[in-house]
Design a protein around this motif. Structure first.
Motif, PDB file in Angstrom:
ATOM      1  N   ILE A 255      -6.508   4.476  11.050  1.00 20.63           N
ATOM      2  CA  ILE A 255      -6.314   4.593   9.573  1.00 20.63           C
ATOM      3  C   ILE A 255      -5.277   3.220   9.136  1.00 20.63           C
ATOM      4  O   ILE A 255      -5.062   2.521   8.051  1.00 20.63           O
ATOM      5  CB  ILE A 255      -5.475   5.950   9.044  1.00 20.63           C
ATOM      6  CG1 ILE A 255      -6.930   6.721   9.436  1.00 20.63           C
ATOM      7  CG2 ILE A 255      -5.234   5.486   7.322  1.00 20.63           C
ATOM      8  CD1 ILE A 255      -6.477   8.779   8.734  1.00 20.63           C
TER       9      ILE A 255
ATOM     10  N   GLY B 191      -3.530   3.109  -0.024  1.00 20.20           N
ATOM     11  CA  GLY B 191      -3.445   2.455  -1.395  1.00 20.20           C
ATOM     12  C   GLY B 191      -5.336   3.081  -1.901  1.00 20.20           C
ATOM     13  O   GLY B 191      -4.903   4.337  -2.523  1.00 20.20           O
ATOM     14  N   GLU B 192      -6.017   2.765  -2.516  1.00 17.62           N
ATOM     15  CA  GLU B 192      -7.198   3.541  -2.816  1.00 17.62           C
ATOM     16  C   GLU B 192      -7.976   4.250  -2.261  1.00 17.62           C
ATOM     17  O   GLU B 192      -9.133   4.858  -2.719  1.00 17.62           O
ATOM     18  CB  GLU B 192      -7.971   2.653  -3.810  1.00 17.62           C
ATOM     19  CG  GLU B 192      -6.988   1.438  -4.715  1.00 17.62           C
ATOM     20  CD  GLU B 192      -6.287   2.670  -6.210  1.00 17.62           C
ATOM     21  OE1 GLU B 192      -7.314   2.976  -6.371  1.00 17.62           O
ATOM     22  OE2 GLU B 192      -5.383   2.063  -6.287  1.00 17.62           O
ATOM     23  N   GLU B 193      -7.965   4.498  -0.637  1.00 16.44           N
ATOM     24  CA  GLU B 193      -8.815   4.798  -0.029  1.00 16.44           C
ATOM     25  C   GLU B 193      -8.755   6.173   0.659  1.00 16.44           C
ATOM     26  O   GLU B 193      -7.404   6.154   0.953  1.00 16.44           O
ATOM     27  CB  GLU B 193      -8.755   3.921   1.541  1.00 16.44           C
ATOM     28  CG  GLU B 193     -10.083   4.307   1.893  1.00 16.44           C
ATOM     29  CD  GLU B 193     -10.229   3.158   3.657  1.00 16.44           C
ATOM     30  OE1 GLU B 193     -10.644   4.165   3.892  1.00 16.44           O
ATOM     31  OE2 GLU B 193      -9.893   2.656   2.780  1.00 16.44           O
ATOM     32  N   LEU B 194      -8.862   6.732   0.209  1.00 17.03           N
ATOM     33  CA  LEU B 194      -9.138   8.544   0.751  1.00 17.03           C
ATOM     34  C   LEU B 194      -9.097   8.938   1.600  1.00 17.03           C
ATOM     35  O   LEU B 194     -10.572   8.477   2.303  1.00 17.03           O
ATOM     36  CB  LEU B 194      -9.961   9.838  -0.025  1.00 17.03           C
ATOM     37  CG  LEU B 194      -9.549  11.382   0.123  1.00 17.03           C
ATOM     38  CD1 LEU B 194      -8.099  11.687  -0.531  1.00 17.03           C
ATOM     39  CD2 LEU B 194     -10.469  12.300  -0.807  1.00 17.03           C
ATOM     40  N   HIS B 195      -8.412   9.480   3.070  1.00 17.72           N
ATOM     41  CA  HIS B 195      -9.430   9.971   4.394  1.00 17.72           C
ATOM     42  C   HIS B 195      -9.028  11.483   4.491  1.00 17.72           C
ATOM     43  O   HIS B 195      -7.652  12.251   4.198  1.00 17.72           O
ATOM     44  CB  HIS B 195      -7.697   9.523   5.126  1.00 17.72           C
ATOM     45  CG  HIS B 195      -8.103   7.793   5.016  1.00 17.72           C
ATOM     46  ND1 HIS B 195      -9.011   6.895   5.562  1.00 17.72           N
ATOM     47  CD2 HIS B 195      -7.249   6.976   4.534  1.00 17.72           C
ATOM     48  CE1 HIS B 195      -8.761   5.819   5.649  1.00 17.72           C
ATOM     49  NE2 HIS B 195      -7.483   5.860   4.480  1.00 17.72           N
ATOM     50  N   GLU B 196     -10.338  11.730   4.924  1.00 19.27           N
ATOM     51  CA  GLU B 196     -10.256  12.633   4.417  1.00 19.27           C
ATOM     52  C   GLU B 196     -10.411  13.888   6.176  1.00 19.27           C
ATOM     53  O   GLU B 196     -10.267  13.461   7.425  1.00 19.27           O
ATOM     54  CB  GLU B 196     -11.771  14.058   3.859  1.00 19.27           C
ATOM     55  CG  GLU B 196     -11.353  13.894   2.704  1.00 19.27           C
ATOM     56  CD  GLU B 196     -12.861  13.936   2.321  1.00 19.27           C
ATOM     57  OE1 GLU B 196     -13.569  14.148   2.647  1.00 19.27           O
ATOM     58  OE2 GLU B 196     -12.816  13.685   0.470  1.00 19.27           O
TER      59      GLU B 196
ATOM     60  N   MET C 257      -4.280   9.866   0.664  1.00 16.71           N
ATOM     61  CA  MET C 257      -4.596   7.922   0.757  1.00 16.71           C
ATOM     62  C   MET C 257      -4.178   7.310   0.931  1.00 16.71           C
ATOM     63  O   MET C 257      -2.160   6.856   1.165  1.00 16.71           O
ATOM     64  CB  MET C 257      -4.615   8.061  -0.692  1.00 16.71           C
ATOM     65  CG  MET C 257      -5.512   8.947  -1.695  1.00 16.71           C
ATOM     66  SD  MET C 257      -5.993   8.925  -3.031  1.00 16.71           S
ATOM     67  CE  MET C 257      -6.092   7.238  -2.940  1.00 16.71           C
TER      68      MET C 257
ATOM     69  N   TYR D 132       4.090  -1.302   4.217  1.00 14.24           N
ATOM     70  CA  TYR D 132       3.930   0.465   2.631  1.00 14.24           C
ATOM     71  C   TYR D 132       4.499   1.124   2.745  1.00 14.24           C
ATOM     72  O   TYR D 132       6.631   1.131   3.147  1.00 14.24           O
ATOM     73  CB  TYR D 132       3.590   1.587   4.246  1.00 14.24           C
ATOM     74  CG  TYR D 132       1.652   1.016   5.189  1.00 14.24           C
ATOM     75  CD1 TYR D 132       0.643   1.338   4.824  1.00 14.24           C
ATOM     76  CD2 TYR D 132       2.239   0.251   6.226  1.00 14.24           C
ATOM     77  CE1 TYR D 132       0.256   1.039   5.239  1.00 14.24           C
ATOM     78  CE2 TYR D 132       0.940  -0.373   6.990  1.00 14.24           C
ATOM     79  CZ  TYR D 132      -0.549   0.016   6.400  1.00 14.24           C
ATOM     80  OH  TYR D 132      -1.506  -0.679   6.768  1.00 14.24           O
TER      81      TYR D 132
ATOM     82  N   LYS E  75       0.945  -1.317  -0.225  1.00 15.45           N
ATOM     83  CA  LYS E  75       0.455  -0.069   0.158  1.00 15.45           C
ATOM     84  C   LYS E  75       0.762   1.617  -0.369  1.00 15.45           C
ATOM     85  O   LYS E  75       1.750   1.959   1.063  1.00 15.45           O
ATOM     86  CB  LYS E  75      -0.964   0.314   1.260  1.00 15.45           C
ATOM     87  CG  LYS E  75      -1.697  -0.854   1.337  1.00 15.45           C
ATOM     88  CD  LYS E  75      -3.082  -0.969   2.262  1.00 15.45           C
ATOM     89  CE  LYS E  75      -3.879  -1.796   1.834  1.00 15.45           C
ATOM     90  NZ  LYS E  75      -5.436  -1.377   2.815  1.00 15.45           N
TER      91      LYS E  75
END
Length: 167
Positions: A160, A145-150, A143, A125, A86
């Motif tokens: 996370i 991987g493919e997951e955006l964290h805001e 991000m 990572y 990731k």
């Protein structure tokens, strides 16, 4: 060009990679128009794009390796070195910087034991800076991987990253 001929010219690209690249070529007027798509295809299969892959793709698309390398290095999501399973893309734009991305980077470094550009010893990572993830109104963002964290807070880094404690 037949598939047999193209595989002889480009022995470093797999049959599946060539098939997918050919499918993209079928939709454009000239081969080099699929340069980014071809880079993404090879990266999807190999995890990154090596110098050997650049040469093979460039040859197959009738362009120079230098020209393709220029395209590959322009886009920050084409990885030119091996990366972990990731990739953590930590935005360091002005919006994220104002909202504390430096503290996030420090927290990630403490948790995983890596600096920007490094990969954890277990290959889970790779931490990379990115100029913008397009979510400035939700800064700081990252991000995994493919997951955006805001609206990422330092206190949420452990959650996370799934409780990873690399060091």
């Amino acid at each position: 060009m037949t598939e047999t001929t193209s595989m002889q010219l480009v022995p470093t690209l797999s049959e599946e990679e060539l098939r997918l690249i050919d499918a993209e070529i079928a939709h454009v007027p000239y081969r080099s128009a699929v340069a980014i798509d071809a880079l993404k295809i090879v990266q999807q299969h190999r995890g990154w794009v090596s110098d050997e892959s650049i040469k093979a793709i460039a040859s197959y698309l009738d362009m120079s390796a230098d020209e393709l390398d220029g395209i590959a290095t322009f886009y920050n999501l084409i990885f030119r070195r091996p990366v972990g399973d990731k990739v953590i893309l930590l935005c360091n734009s002005i919006s994220c910087w104002i909202k504390g991305c430096d503290g996030l980077q420090q927290k990630i470094t403490e948790q995983l034991g890596v600096q920007f550009g490094e990969t954890t010893s277990d290959n889970r990572y790779t931490l990379l800076p990115v100029t913008c993830l397009g979510a400035c109104d939700k800064a700081p963002v990252m991000m995994v991987g493919e997951e955006l964290h805001e609206d990422v807070a330092e206190s949420s880094i452990v959650r996370i990253l799934g409780g990873s404690t690399e060091p």
